[in-house]
Design an enzyme around this catalytic site. Structure first.
Site, short mmCIF file in Angstrom:
data_model
loop_
_atom_site.label_atom_id
_atom_site.label_comp_id
_atom_site.label_asym_id
_atom_site.label_seq_id
_atom_site.Cartn_x
_atom_site.Cartn_y
_atom_site.Cartn_z
N HIS A 194 0.85 -1.20 0.00
CA HIS A 194 0.00 0.00 0.00
C HIS A 194 0.88 1.24 0.00
CE1 HIS A 194 -3.37 -2.64 1.78
NE2 HIS A 194 -3.60 -2.45 0.48
N ARG A 238 -3.28 4.72 -2.06
CA ARG A 238 -3.17 3.36 -1.47
C ARG A 238 -2.93 2.27 -2.53
NH1 ARG A 238 -5.44 -0.05 2.82
NH2 ARG A 238 -6.51 -1.88 1.98
N1 LIG Z 1 -4.18 -10.84 5.73
C1 LIG Z 1 -4.46 -9.81 6.68
C2 LIG Z 1 -5.04 -8.59 6.03
C3 LIG Z 1 -5.72 -7.73 7.10
C4 LIG Z 1 -5.93 -6.32 6.62
C5 LIG Z 1 -4.62 -5.61 6.41
C6 LIG Z 1 -4.86 -4.16 6.02
C7 LIG Z 1 -3.57 -3.45 5.94
SE1 LIG Z 1 -3.74 -1.60 5.40
C8 LIG Z 1 -5.58 -4.07 4.68
O1 LIG Z 1 -5.09 -4.65 3.70
O2 LIG Z 1 -6.64 -3.42 4.64
ZN LIG Z 2 -1.82 -1.67 4.14
#
Ligand SMILES: NCCCCC[C@@H](C[SeH])C(=O)O
Ligand SMILES: [Zn+2]
Ligand SMILES: [Zn+2]
Length: 306
Positions: free
Chosen positions: A66, A124
């Site tokens: 991201h 992002r």
């Molecule tokens: N495999 C775990 C993913 C959990 C969410 C992680 C967050 C990091 Se900004 C996301 O991708 O929204």
């Molecule tokens: Zn992330």
């Protein structure tokens, strides 16, 4: 040449030059592999770190999936610095590097990272244009082929969690997935670095069901958080991703886990919202030092039990 600064956020041109320089400076410990190119044709370089030529047991680390989460690529650079600097000096690091191979992808989403430097600091996604709308970008952490686009993601191109037109539709996702598939025998752990929230997450994210190895993952996460907090008392929460943060489908860590890479973790690095994605540079050092303790803790568990 001026010293490279690991306590600053570096723009892509500096990071890519660094990948060549660090491999050239430590040829016995570091080699650079190109695993693909991004949507905008930037080379995706992976750093292979460790004494082993043939990677018996390896740990894959993805940073910068991201774009706006700048502390993540900063940590990957910090890890390589610590590995090369303390090999032969720090007992644990020497042991780890003599027995394990670390595959470090310093910036997975390069095009997005460049965009946060040139146009939109809060970007992002990646920068691919796959829809007939005027919206750009797929969320690469929703694009992996695991319960793709089922929960916690959107099929709308303008969404910040757009899953893409298909699983592995993005060149960046394909490059990582192909490398993992081609090295699945040796890769025993997958660590994905993000910000922010101060959490250590493990599968699953795509369901509230507990993972088959939930108990072990929880024990490993608990120990790693303990190691991290021992330095500055930074508070971390840990647990299954779906219930600890929110459910998501198509994430790199869930995909790795279901490919059989049993030790799969996602770090949400500092902070808890005071600065958020805009974590100031003066906090890079302490954030990276405490995170190193967690990564060394997980790595020594892998060394002992895998
Ligand atoms: N495999 C775990 C993913 C959990 C969410 C992680 C967050 C990091 Se900004 C996301 O991708 O929204
Ligand atoms: Zn992330
Ligand atoms: Zn996050």
């Amino acid at each position: 040449n001026r010293r490279y600064s690991y306590s600053k956020y570096n723009k892509w041109e500096k990071i890519v030059a660094w990948t060549a320089n660090i491999a050239a400076k430590y040829p016995k410990l570091v080699s650079r592999i190109q695993i693909g190119t991004t949507t905008e044709e930037r080379p995706m370089y992976l750093l292979k770190v460790g004494k082993q030529r043939s990677a018996k047991n390896a740990i894959f680390i993805d940073c910068g999936i991201h774009a706006r989460e700048w502390i993540s690529p900063a940590f990957c650079q910090w890890f390589v610095k610590e590995a090369t600097k303390t090999y032969g000096k720090d007992k644990l690091m020497t042991k780890l590097l003599n027995s394990l191979t670390f595959y470090i992808l310093p910036v997975l989403n390069i095009d997005g990272y460049v965009w946060t430097w040139t146009a939109d600091r809060m970007w992002r996604k990646n920068r691919s244009n796959s829809s007939n709308t005027n919206c750009i970008g797929t969320d690469l952490n929703r694009n992996f082929d695991v319960q793709w686009c089922s929960i916690g993601s959107s099929n709308k191109a303008c969404s910040e969690v757009y899953c893409g037109p298909a699983a592995e539709s993005e060149k960046e996702t394909k490059a990582v997935a192909n490398f993992i598939r081609n090295n699945i025998q040796s890769i025993k752990a997958y660590l994905s670095f993000h910000s922010y929230s101060q959490m250590l997450l493990y599968p699953y994210s795509y369901t509230y069901e507990l993972a088959p190895t939930h108990e072990e993952l929880n024990d490993v996460a608990k120990a790693a958080v303990g190691a991290l907090s021992s330095l500055y008392r930074t508070n971390y929460t840990y647990g299954p991703a779906a219930s600890t943060i929110y459910p998501t489908s198509g994430s790199s860590a869930d995909w790795a886990y279901d490919k059989g890479i049993k030790y799969s973790f996602t770090f949400e690095l500092r902070d808890r919202g005071k600065y958020g994605f805009l974590l100031p540079e003066y906090l890079i050092k302490s954030t990276c030092k405490e995170t190193m303790l967690a990564v060394k803790n997980i790595s020594s568990y892998i060394l002992r039990y895998v």
